[in-house]
Design a protein around this motif. Sequence first.
Motif, PDB file in Angstrom:
ATOM      1  N   GLU A 141       0.813  -1.216   0.000  1.00  0.00           N
ATOM      2  CA  GLU A 141       0.000   0.000   0.000  1.00  0.00           C
ATOM      3  C   GLU A 141       0.850   1.273   0.000  1.00  0.00           C
ATOM      4  OE1 GLU A 141      -2.441  -3.130   2.183  1.00  0.00           O
ATOM      5  OE2 GLU A 141      -0.356  -2.490   2.087  1.00  0.00           O
ATOM      6  N   LEU A 142       2.130   1.160   0.365  1.00  0.00           N
ATOM      7  CA  LEU A 142       2.989   2.339   0.498  1.00  0.00           C
ATOM      8  C   LEU A 142       3.836   2.613  -0.737  1.00  0.00           C
ATOM      9  CD1 LEU A 142       4.273   1.660   4.136  1.00  0.00           C
ATOM     10  CD2 LEU A 142       2.276   3.012   3.421  1.00  0.00           C
ATOM     11  N   GLU A 143       3.784   1.756  -1.731  1.00  0.00           N
ATOM     12  CA  GLU A 143       4.608   1.911  -2.924  1.00  0.00           C
ATOM     13  C   GLU A 143       4.292   3.215  -3.647  1.00  0.00           C
ATOM     14  OE1 GLU A 143       4.065  -1.549  -5.281  1.00  0.00           O
ATOM     15  OE2 GLU A 143       5.034  -2.891  -3.831  1.00  0.00           O
ATOM     16  N   GLY A 144       5.327   3.974  -3.942  1.00  0.00           N
ATOM     17  CA  GLY A 144       5.179   5.238  -4.640  1.00  0.00           C
ATOM     18  C   GLY A 144       5.017   6.444  -3.730  1.00  0.00           C
ATOM     19  N   LEU A 145       4.882   6.214  -2.429  1.00  0.00           N
ATOM     20  CA  LEU A 145       4.685   7.337  -1.503  1.00  0.00           C
ATOM     21  C   LEU A 145       6.000   7.943  -1.017  1.00  0.00           C
ATOM     22  CD1 LEU A 145       1.767   5.983   0.724  1.00  0.00           C
ATOM     23  CD2 LEU A 145       1.634   7.499  -1.268  1.00  0.00           C
ATOM     24  N   GLY A 146       7.108   7.228  -1.221  1.00  0.00           N
ATOM     25  CA  GLY A 146       8.386   7.713  -0.717  1.00  0.00           C
ATOM     26  C   GLY A 146       8.591   7.294   0.728  1.00  0.00           C
ATOM     27  N   ASP A 147       9.846   7.360   1.168  1.00  0.00           N
ATOM     28  CA  ASP A 147      10.186   6.982   2.535  1.00  0.00           C
ATOM     29  C   ASP A 147       9.897   8.118   3.514  1.00  0.00           C
ATOM     30  OD1 ASP A 147      11.128   4.613   1.479  1.00  0.00           O
ATOM     31  OD2 ASP A 147      13.233   5.246   1.490  1.00  0.00           O
ATOM     32  N   VAL A 148       9.585   7.754   4.740  1.00  0.00           N
ATOM     33  CA  VAL A 148       9.502   8.723   5.834  1.00  0.00           C
ATOM     34  C   VAL A 148      10.864   8.739   6.519  1.00  0.00           C
ATOM     35  CG1 VAL A 148       8.407   9.307   8.018  1.00  0.00           C
ATOM     36  CG2 VAL A 148       7.037   8.340   6.172  1.00  0.00           C
ATOM     37  N   ARG A 149      11.518   9.895   6.544  1.00  0.00           N
ATOM     38  CA  ARG A 149      12.867   9.980   7.093  1.00  0.00           C
ATOM     39  C   ARG A 149      12.903   9.695   8.586  1.00  0.00           C
ATOM     40  NH1 ARG A 149      15.836  15.362   5.808  1.00  0.00           N
ATOM     41  NH2 ARG A 149      13.876  16.248   6.573  1.00  0.00           N
ATOM     42  N   GLY A 150      13.993   9.084   9.029  1.00  0.00           N
ATOM     43  CA  GLY A 150      14.191   8.850  10.445  1.00  0.00           C
ATOM     44  C   GLY A 150      14.413  10.162  11.180  1.00  0.00           C
ATOM     45  N   THR A 151      14.119  10.165  12.476  1.00  0.00           N
ATOM     46  CA  THR A 151      14.277  11.386  13.266  1.00  0.00           C
ATOM     47  C   THR A 151      14.478  11.049  14.734  1.00  0.00           C
ATOM     48  OG1 THR A 151      13.316  13.564  13.694  1.00  0.00           O
ATOM     49  CG2 THR A 151      11.817  11.694  13.765  1.00  0.00           C
ATOM     50  N   LEU A 152      14.880  12.013  15.504  1.00  0.00           N
ATOM     51  CA  LEU A 152      15.039  11.862  16.946  1.00  0.00           C
ATOM     52  C   LEU A 152      13.771  12.375  17.620  1.00  0.00           C
ATOM     53  CD1 LEU A 152      17.051  11.104  19.239  1.00  0.00           C
ATOM     54  CD2 LEU A 152      17.686  13.541  19.305  1.00  0.00           C
ATOM     55  N   ARG A 153      13.198  11.553  18.489  1.00  0.00           N
ATOM     56  CA  ARG A 153      11.958  11.919  19.152  1.00  0.00           C
ATOM     57  C   ARG A 153      12.169  12.022  20.659  1.00  0.00           C
ATOM     58  NH1 ARG A 153       7.757  11.493  15.451  1.00  0.00           N
ATOM     59  NH2 ARG A 153       6.302  12.023  17.109  1.00  0.00           N
ATOM     60  N   ALA A 154      11.492  13.013  21.256  1.00  0.00           N
ATOM     61  CA  ALA A 154      11.449  13.159  22.711  1.00  0.00           C
ATOM     62  C   ALA A 154      10.114  12.643  23.205  1.00  0.00           C
ATOM     63  CB  ALA A 154      11.626  14.624  23.102  1.00  0.00           C
ATOM     64  N   ARG A 155      10.122  12.019  24.383  1.00  0.00           N
ATOM     65  CA  ARG A 155       8.886  11.446  24.917  1.00  0.00           C
ATOM     66  C   ARG A 155       8.751  11.779  26.401  1.00  0.00           C
ATOM     67  NH1 ARG A 155       6.294   6.903  27.203  1.00  0.00           N
ATOM     68  NH2 ARG A 155       4.516   6.161  25.978  1.00  0.00           N
ATOM     69  N   LEU A 156       7.620  12.361  26.756  1.00  0.00           N
ATOM     70  CA  LEU A 156       7.285  12.659  28.143  1.00  0.00           C
ATOM     71  C   LEU A 156       6.145  11.738  28.556  1.00  0.00           C
ATOM     72  CD1 LEU A 156       7.623  14.475  30.667  1.00  0.00           C
ATOM     73  CD2 LEU A 156       5.899  16.001  29.661  1.00  0.00           C
ATOM     74  N   ALA A 157       6.316  11.022  29.668  1.00  0.00           N
ATOM     75  CA  ALA A 157       5.310  10.059  30.113  1.00  0.00           C
ATOM     76  C   ALA A 157       4.962  10.296  31.573  1.00  0.00           C
ATOM     77  CB  ALA A 157       5.816   8.632  29.917  1.00  0.00           C
ATOM     78  N   LEU A 158       3.700  10.050  31.909  1.00  0.00           N
ATOM     79  CA  LEU A 158       3.209  10.214  33.276  1.00  0.00           C
ATOM     80  C   LEU A 158       2.254   9.070  33.581  1.00  0.00           C
ATOM     81  CD1 LEU A 158       2.946  12.020  35.848  1.00  0.00           C
ATOM     82  CD2 LEU A 158       0.987  13.106  34.718  1.00  0.00           C
ATOM     83  N   GLY A 159       2.401   8.462  34.756  1.00  0.00           N
ATOM     84  CA  GLY A 159       1.529   7.358  35.129  1.00  0.00           C
ATOM     85  C   GLY A 159       1.156   7.408  36.602  1.00  0.00           C
ATOM     86  N   TYR A 160       0.012   6.787  36.916  1.00  0.00           N
ATOM     87  CA  TYR A 160      -0.467   6.747  38.293  1.00  0.00           C
ATOM     88  C   TYR A 160      -1.023   5.362  38.579  1.00  0.00           C
ATOM     89  CZ  TYR A 160      -2.940   8.007  42.583  1.00  0.00           C
ATOM     90  OH  TYR A 160      -3.382   8.066  43.883  1.00  0.00           O
ATOM     91  N   ARG A 161      -0.705   4.817  39.751  1.00  0.00           N
ATOM     92  CA  ARG A 161      -1.195   3.508  40.160  1.00  0.00           C
ATOM     93  C   ARG A 161      -2.220   3.654  41.268  1.00  0.00           C
ATOM     94  NH1 ARG A 161       0.647  -1.118  38.437  1.00  0.00           N
ATOM     95  NH2 ARG A 161       2.489  -1.167  37.087  1.00  0.00           N
ATOM     96  N   PHE A 162      -3.377   3.012  41.062  1.00  0.00           N
ATOM     97  CA  PHE A 162      -4.431   2.998  42.057  1.00  0.00           C
ATOM     98  C   PHE A 162      -4.327   1.719  42.876  1.00  0.00           C
ATOM     99  CE2 PHE A 162      -5.833   5.328  38.326  1.00  0.00           C
ATOM    100  CZ  PHE A 162      -6.374   6.488  38.858  1.00  0.00           C
ATOM    101  N   ASP A 163      -5.186   1.599  43.887  1.00  0.00           N
ATOM    102  CA  ASP A 163      -5.254   0.361  44.655  1.00  0.00           C
ATOM    103  C   ASP A 163      -5.840  -0.744  43.787  1.00  0.00           C
ATOM    104  OD1 ASP A 163      -4.282   1.619  46.932  1.00  0.00           O
ATOM    105  OD2 ASP A 163      -6.292   2.193  47.617  1.00  0.00           O
ATOM    106  N   GLY A 164      -5.526  -1.982  44.152  1.00  0.00           N
ATOM    107  CA  GLY A 164      -6.096  -3.125  43.441  1.00  0.00           C
ATOM    108  C   GLY A 164      -5.448  -3.428  42.110  1.00  0.00           C
ATOM    109  N   GLY A 165      -4.273  -2.851  41.838  1.00  0.00           N
ATOM    110  CA  GLY A 165      -3.580  -3.126  40.584  1.00  0.00           C
ATOM    111  C   GLY A 165      -4.012  -2.285  39.403  1.00  0.00           C
ATOM    112  N   TRP A 166      -4.950  -1.341  39.608  1.00  0.00           N
ATOM    113  CA  TRP A 166      -5.393  -0.483  38.508  1.00  0.00           C
ATOM    114  C   TRP A 166      -4.357   0.605  38.236  1.00  0.00           C
ATOM    115  CZ3 TRP A 166      -9.560  -1.837  35.721  1.00  0.00           C
ATOM    116  CH2 TRP A 166     -10.462  -2.734  36.302  1.00  0.00           C
ATOM    117  N   ARG A 167      -4.277   1.048  36.992  1.00  0.00           N
ATOM    118  CA  ARG A 167      -3.294   2.058  36.605  1.00  0.00           C
ATOM    119  C   ARG A 167      -3.832   2.931  35.472  1.00  0.00           C
ATOM    120  NH1 ARG A 167      -2.039  -0.789  32.169  1.00  0.00           N
ATOM    121  NH2 ARG A 167      -2.004  -3.046  32.420  1.00  0.00           N
ATOM    122  N   ALA A 168      -3.263   4.110  35.337  1.00  0.00           N
ATOM    123  CA  ALA A 168      -3.611   5.022  34.246  1.00  0.00           C
ATOM    124  C   ALA A 168      -2.354   5.759  33.822  1.00  0.00           C
ATOM    125  CB  ALA A 168      -4.682   6.016  34.686  1.00  0.00           C
TER     126      ALA A 168
END
Length: 297
Positions: A141-168
Amino acid sequence: MTPAPRSCPPWRLGGAALLAWPLMPSAWAQGLPPGGPTVEPAPESAPEPAPPPRRWGVAIGAVGTAGPEFAGASRIGFNLQPGLALRWGRVSLASRSAFAVRGEGGPPLGGLRVELVRSERWRSSLGLRWDSGRDEDSATELEGLGDVRGTLRARLALGYRFDGGWRAGASLTSDLLGRGGGWAGELSGGRDLRLSARTSAGASLSLGYGGRRWQQTYYGISPEQSARTAYPVYTPGAGLRDLGFGLSARTELGEGWALFYGASVSRLVGPSAASPLVRERKGWGLSAGVVKRWGGS
Protein backbone atom coordinates in the motif's frame (compact mmCIF):
# COMPACT_ATOMS: atom_id res chain seq x y z
CA MET A 1 1.54 4.74 19.64
CA THR A 2 4.18 6.38 17.64
CA PRO A 3 5.91 5.21 14.47
CA ALA A 4 8.61 2.68 15.05
CA PRO A 5 11.87 1.57 13.41
CA ARG A 6 11.90 0.45 9.82
CA SER A 7 12.84 -3.05 10.82
CA CYS A 8 9.72 -3.39 12.93
CA PRO A 9 7.07 -0.63 12.58
CA PRO A 10 4.78 -0.38 15.57
CA TRP A 11 1.87 -1.27 13.33
CA ARG A 12 3.40 -4.70 12.71
CA LEU A 13 2.74 -5.40 16.31
CA GLY A 14 -0.96 -4.77 15.86
CA GLY A 15 -1.01 -1.74 18.12
CA ALA A 16 1.11 -0.28 20.82
CA ALA A 17 -1.08 -1.74 23.50
CA LEU A 18 0.52 -5.15 22.89
CA LEU A 19 3.82 -4.42 24.58
CA ALA A 20 2.67 -2.43 27.51
CA TRP A 21 2.35 -4.77 30.46
CA PRO A 22 3.89 -6.69 33.28
CA LEU A 23 5.21 -9.29 30.98
CA MET A 24 7.51 -7.56 28.62
CA PRO A 25 8.07 -4.37 30.22
CA SER A 26 6.62 -2.09 27.61
CA ALA A 27 4.34 0.77 28.66
CA TRP A 28 2.63 1.81 31.84
CA ALA A 29 1.43 -1.74 32.27
CA GLN A 30 4.39 -3.14 34.09
CA GLY A 31 3.12 -5.92 36.30
CA LEU A 32 3.91 -6.92 39.85
CA PRO A 33 7.63 -7.57 40.31
CA PRO A 34 8.80 -11.19 40.38
CA GLY A 35 8.41 -12.61 43.84
CA GLY A 36 5.83 -9.93 44.61
CA PRO A 37 3.21 -9.96 47.37
CA THR A 38 2.35 -13.44 48.61
CA VAL A 39 0.42 -14.65 51.64
CA GLU A 40 2.78 -16.17 54.21
CA PRO A 41 2.40 -17.08 57.90
CA ALA A 42 3.55 -14.39 60.28
CA PRO A 43 7.12 -14.99 61.52
CA GLU A 44 7.70 -15.72 65.19
CA SER A 45 10.08 -12.77 65.41
CA ALA A 46 10.49 -9.55 63.46
CA PRO A 47 12.31 -10.14 60.15
CA GLU A 48 15.56 -8.40 59.33
CA PRO A 49 15.30 -5.30 57.12
CA ALA A 50 15.46 -6.08 53.40
CA PRO A 51 18.72 -5.13 51.67
CA PRO A 52 18.60 -1.96 49.55
CA PRO A 53 17.83 -2.53 45.83
CA ARG A 54 20.73 -2.62 43.41
CA ARG A 55 21.22 0.53 41.39
CA TRP A 56 22.23 -1.28 38.22
CA GLY A 57 20.55 -3.82 35.96
CA VAL A 58 21.03 -5.59 32.61
CA ALA A 59 18.53 -7.48 30.42
CA ILE A 60 19.03 -9.33 27.13
CA GLY A 61 16.67 -11.49 25.10
CA ALA A 62 14.65 -11.87 21.93
CA VAL A 63 11.04 -11.26 20.88
CA GLY A 64 8.97 -12.46 17.95
CA THR A 65 5.90 -10.57 16.72
CA ALA A 66 3.14 -11.01 14.16
CA GLY A 67 0.65 -8.40 12.96
CA PRO A 68 -0.26 -6.04 10.09
CA GLU A 69 2.67 -4.55 8.17
CA PHE A 70 1.36 -1.17 9.35
CA ALA A 71 -1.90 -0.12 10.98
CA GLY A 72 -4.41 -0.37 8.14
CA ALA A 73 -2.42 -2.80 5.97
CA SER A 74 -4.03 -5.87 4.42
CA ARG A 75 -0.99 -8.14 4.78
CA ILE A 76 0.51 -9.71 7.91
CA GLY A 77 4.17 -9.29 8.79
CA PHE A 78 6.44 -11.36 11.05
CA ASN A 79 9.51 -10.19 12.91
CA LEU A 80 12.16 -11.63 15.24
CA GLN A 81 14.61 -9.30 16.95
CA PRO A 82 17.11 -9.33 19.82
CA GLY A 83 16.88 -6.85 22.67
CA LEU A 84 19.21 -5.26 25.22
CA ALA A 85 18.53 -2.96 28.17
CA LEU A 86 20.82 -1.28 30.71
CA ARG A 87 19.96 0.70 33.84
CA TRP A 88 21.84 2.71 36.44
CA GLY A 89 19.70 4.40 39.07
CA ARG A 90 17.00 6.39 37.31
CA VAL A 91 18.74 6.33 33.91
CA SER A 92 18.03 3.50 31.45
CA LEU A 93 18.97 2.66 27.86
CA ALA A 94 17.10 0.02 25.84
CA SER A 95 17.35 -1.16 22.23
CA ARG A 96 13.58 -1.65 22.10
CA SER A 97 10.57 -1.22 24.37
CA ALA A 98 10.02 -4.96 24.88
CA PHE A 99 12.98 -5.16 27.26
CA ALA A 100 13.68 -3.65 30.64
CA VAL A 101 15.52 -4.52 33.81
CA ARG A 102 13.98 -5.60 37.08
CA GLY A 103 13.07 -2.76 39.41
CA GLU A 104 13.13 -0.12 36.69
CA GLY A 105 9.74 1.29 37.64
CA GLY A 106 7.59 3.45 35.40
CA PRO A 107 7.23 2.84 31.69
CA PRO A 108 10.12 0.75 30.30
CA LEU A 109 10.65 2.22 26.85
CA GLY A 110 13.14 1.98 24.04
CA GLY A 111 15.92 4.56 23.81
CA LEU A 112 17.42 6.71 26.56
CA ARG A 113 15.14 7.48 29.52
CA VAL A 114 15.45 9.41 32.78
CA GLU A 115 12.92 9.05 35.58
CA LEU A 116 11.76 12.46 36.76
CA VAL A 117 9.37 11.31 39.49
CA ARG A 118 9.27 7.96 41.29
CA SER A 119 6.90 7.29 44.18
CA GLU A 120 4.50 4.60 45.35
CA ARG A 121 1.75 6.09 43.18
CA TRP A 122 3.35 8.36 40.59
CA ARG A 123 5.85 7.74 37.78
CA SER A 124 7.11 10.30 35.31
CA SER A 125 9.94 10.11 32.78
CA LEU A 126 11.58 12.00 29.92
CA GLY A 127 13.23 10.09 27.12
CA LEU A 128 14.90 10.22 23.71
CA ARG A 129 14.81 7.59 20.99
CA TRP A 130 15.69 7.26 17.34
CA ASP A 131 12.62 6.79 15.14
CA SER A 132 13.65 5.07 11.90
CA GLY A 133 10.60 6.31 10.03
CA ARG A 134 9.07 4.11 7.31
CA ASP A 135 10.20 2.48 4.04
CA GLU A 136 7.84 2.68 1.08
CA ASP A 137 8.76 -0.91 0.17
CA SER A 138 7.71 -2.25 3.59
CA ALA A 139 4.10 -2.73 2.40
CA THR A 140 2.37 -2.83 -0.98
CA GLU A 141 0.00 0.00 0.00
CA LEU A 142 2.99 2.34 0.50
CA GLU A 143 4.61 1.91 -2.92
CA GLY A 144 5.18 5.24 -4.64
CA LEU A 145 4.68 7.34 -1.50
CA GLY A 146 8.39 7.71 -0.72
CA ASP A 147 10.19 6.98 2.53
CA VAL A 148 9.50 8.72 5.83
CA ARG A 149 12.87 9.98 7.09
CA GLY A 150 14.19 8.85 10.45
CA THR A 151 14.28 11.39 13.27
CA LEU A 152 15.04 11.86 16.95
CA ARG A 153 11.96 11.92 19.15
CA ALA A 154 11.45 13.16 22.71
CA ARG A 155 8.89 11.45 24.92
CA LEU A 156 7.29 12.66 28.14
CA ALA A 157 5.31 10.06 30.11
CA LEU A 158 3.21 10.21 33.28
CA GLY A 159 1.53 7.36 35.13
CA TYR A 160 -0.47 6.75 38.29
CA ARG A 161 -1.19 3.51 40.16
CA PHE A 162 -4.43 3.00 42.06
CA ASP A 163 -5.25 0.36 44.65
CA GLY A 164 -6.10 -3.13 43.44
CA GLY A 165 -3.58 -3.13 40.58
CA TRP A 166 -5.39 -0.48 38.51
CA ARG A 167 -3.29 2.06 36.61
CA ALA A 168 -3.61 5.02 34.25
CA GLY A 169 -1.10 6.82 32.07
CA ALA A 170 -0.48 9.40 29.38
CA SER A 171 2.41 10.10 27.03
CA LEU A 172 3.40 12.68 24.43
CA THR A 173 6.15 12.34 21.84
CA SER A 174 7.54 14.94 19.43
CA ASP A 175 9.89 15.08 16.42
CA LEU A 176 12.93 17.10 17.52
CA LEU A 177 14.51 17.40 14.07
CA GLY A 178 11.47 18.68 12.18
CA ARG A 179 11.43 15.82 9.66
CA GLY A 180 7.68 15.46 9.37
CA GLY A 181 7.12 13.30 12.45
CA GLY A 182 5.15 15.98 14.28
CA TRP A 183 3.69 15.02 17.64
CA ALA A 184 1.60 12.07 18.80
CA GLY A 185 0.43 10.72 22.12
CA GLU A 186 -1.55 8.12 23.98
CA LEU A 187 -3.90 7.72 26.94
CA SER A 188 -4.05 4.33 28.64
CA GLY A 189 -5.55 2.46 31.55
CA GLY A 190 -5.61 -1.10 32.78
CA ARG A 191 -5.07 -3.55 35.58
CA ASP A 192 -2.27 -5.90 36.63
CA LEU A 193 -2.86 -9.20 38.41
CA ARG A 194 -0.73 -11.98 39.85
CA LEU A 195 -2.02 -15.35 38.68
CA SER A 196 0.50 -17.49 40.57
CA ALA A 197 3.83 -17.27 42.35
CA ARG A 198 5.58 -17.23 38.97
CA THR A 199 3.08 -15.71 36.55
CA SER A 200 1.69 -12.17 36.39
CA ALA A 201 -0.78 -10.81 33.84
CA GLY A 202 -2.26 -7.53 32.70
CA ALA A 203 -5.01 -6.02 30.60
CA SER A 204 -4.85 -2.57 29.04
CA LEU A 205 -6.98 -0.19 26.99
CA SER A 206 -5.31 2.61 25.02
CA LEU A 207 -6.39 5.56 22.88
CA GLY A 208 -3.87 7.06 20.48
CA TYR A 209 -3.93 10.50 18.86
CA GLY A 210 -1.76 12.43 16.45
CA GLY A 211 -1.10 16.01 15.42
CA ARG A 212 -1.78 17.37 11.92
CA ARG A 213 1.80 16.84 10.74
CA TRP A 214 1.97 13.29 12.08
CA GLN A 215 -1.35 12.40 10.42
CA GLN A 216 -0.23 13.89 7.10
CA THR A 217 3.12 12.06 7.15
CA TYR A 218 1.72 8.61 7.91
CA TYR A 219 -1.83 8.71 6.52
CA GLY A 220 -2.06 11.74 4.24
CA ILE A 221 -1.61 11.84 0.45
CA SER A 222 0.05 14.95 -1.00
CA PRO A 223 -0.59 16.13 -4.59
CA GLU A 224 2.88 14.84 -5.56
CA GLN A 225 2.19 11.44 -4.03
CA SER A 226 -1.22 11.32 -5.71
CA ALA A 227 0.41 11.98 -9.09
CA ARG A 228 2.73 8.97 -8.57
CA THR A 229 0.02 6.62 -7.33
CA ALA A 230 -3.66 5.90 -7.77
CA TYR A 231 -4.54 7.49 -4.43
CA PRO A 232 -6.62 10.69 -4.25
CA VAL A 233 -5.23 13.70 -2.41
CA TYR A 234 -5.97 13.43 1.32
CA THR A 235 -5.09 16.08 3.91
CA PRO A 236 -6.03 14.91 7.41
CA GLY A 237 -6.09 17.17 10.44
CA ALA A 238 -5.11 16.46 14.02
CA GLY A 239 -7.25 13.88 15.77
CA LEU A 240 -7.64 10.39 17.14
CA ARG A 241 -5.49 7.61 15.75
CA ASP A 242 -6.49 4.21 17.16
CA LEU A 243 -8.15 2.35 20.00
CA GLY A 244 -6.43 -0.76 21.33
CA PHE A 245 -6.99 -3.51 23.85
CA GLY A 246 -4.38 -6.02 24.94
CA LEU A 247 -3.76 -8.97 27.22
CA SER A 248 -0.32 -10.06 28.33
CA ALA A 249 1.50 -12.26 30.82
CA ARG A 250 4.98 -13.05 32.07
CA THR A 251 6.21 -16.26 33.65
CA GLU A 252 9.37 -16.31 35.75
CA LEU A 253 11.54 -19.35 35.08
CA GLY A 254 14.10 -18.75 37.81
CA GLU A 255 17.65 -17.36 37.95
CA GLY A 256 16.64 -14.22 36.07
CA TRP A 257 15.01 -15.98 33.10
CA ALA A 258 11.43 -15.17 32.08
CA LEU A 259 8.99 -15.78 29.22
CA PHE A 260 6.60 -13.04 28.09
CA TYR A 261 3.68 -13.30 25.69
CA GLY A 262 0.65 -11.29 24.69
CA ALA A 263 -2.11 -10.56 22.21
CA SER A 264 -3.90 -7.38 21.19
CA VAL A 265 -6.65 -6.04 18.97
CA SER A 266 -6.93 -2.49 17.64
CA ARG A 267 -9.10 -0.32 15.44
CA LEU A 268 -8.15 2.81 13.54
CA VAL A 269 -10.36 5.80 14.27
CA GLY A 270 -10.54 9.48 13.35
CA PRO A 271 -8.49 10.94 10.47
CA SER A 272 -6.24 7.86 10.33
CA ALA A 273 -9.18 5.55 9.63
CA ALA A 274 -10.41 7.76 6.76
CA SER A 275 -7.09 7.58 4.86
CA PRO A 276 -7.05 6.05 1.34
CA LEU A 277 -4.09 3.95 2.53
CA VAL A 278 -6.22 1.97 4.96
CA ARG A 279 -7.37 -1.47 3.78
CA GLU A 280 -8.33 -2.89 7.18
CA ARG A 281 -9.40 -0.68 10.06
CA LYS A 282 -9.23 -3.59 12.48
CA GLY A 283 -5.88 -5.04 13.43
CA TRP A 284 -4.40 -7.64 15.74
CA GLY A 285 -1.02 -8.58 17.12
CA LEU A 286 0.74 -11.51 18.80
CA SER A 287 4.09 -11.54 20.55
CA ALA A 288 6.28 -13.90 22.56
CA GLY A 289 9.81 -13.70 23.83
CA VAL A 290 12.40 -14.63 26.40
CA VAL A 291 14.55 -12.39 28.59
CA LYS A 292 17.48 -12.88 30.97
CA ARG A 293 18.08 -10.26 33.64
CA TRP A 294 20.91 -9.44 36.03
CA GLY A 295 20.84 -6.95 38.89
CA GLY A 296 17.87 -4.77 39.71
CA SER A 297 15.72 -5.12 42.80
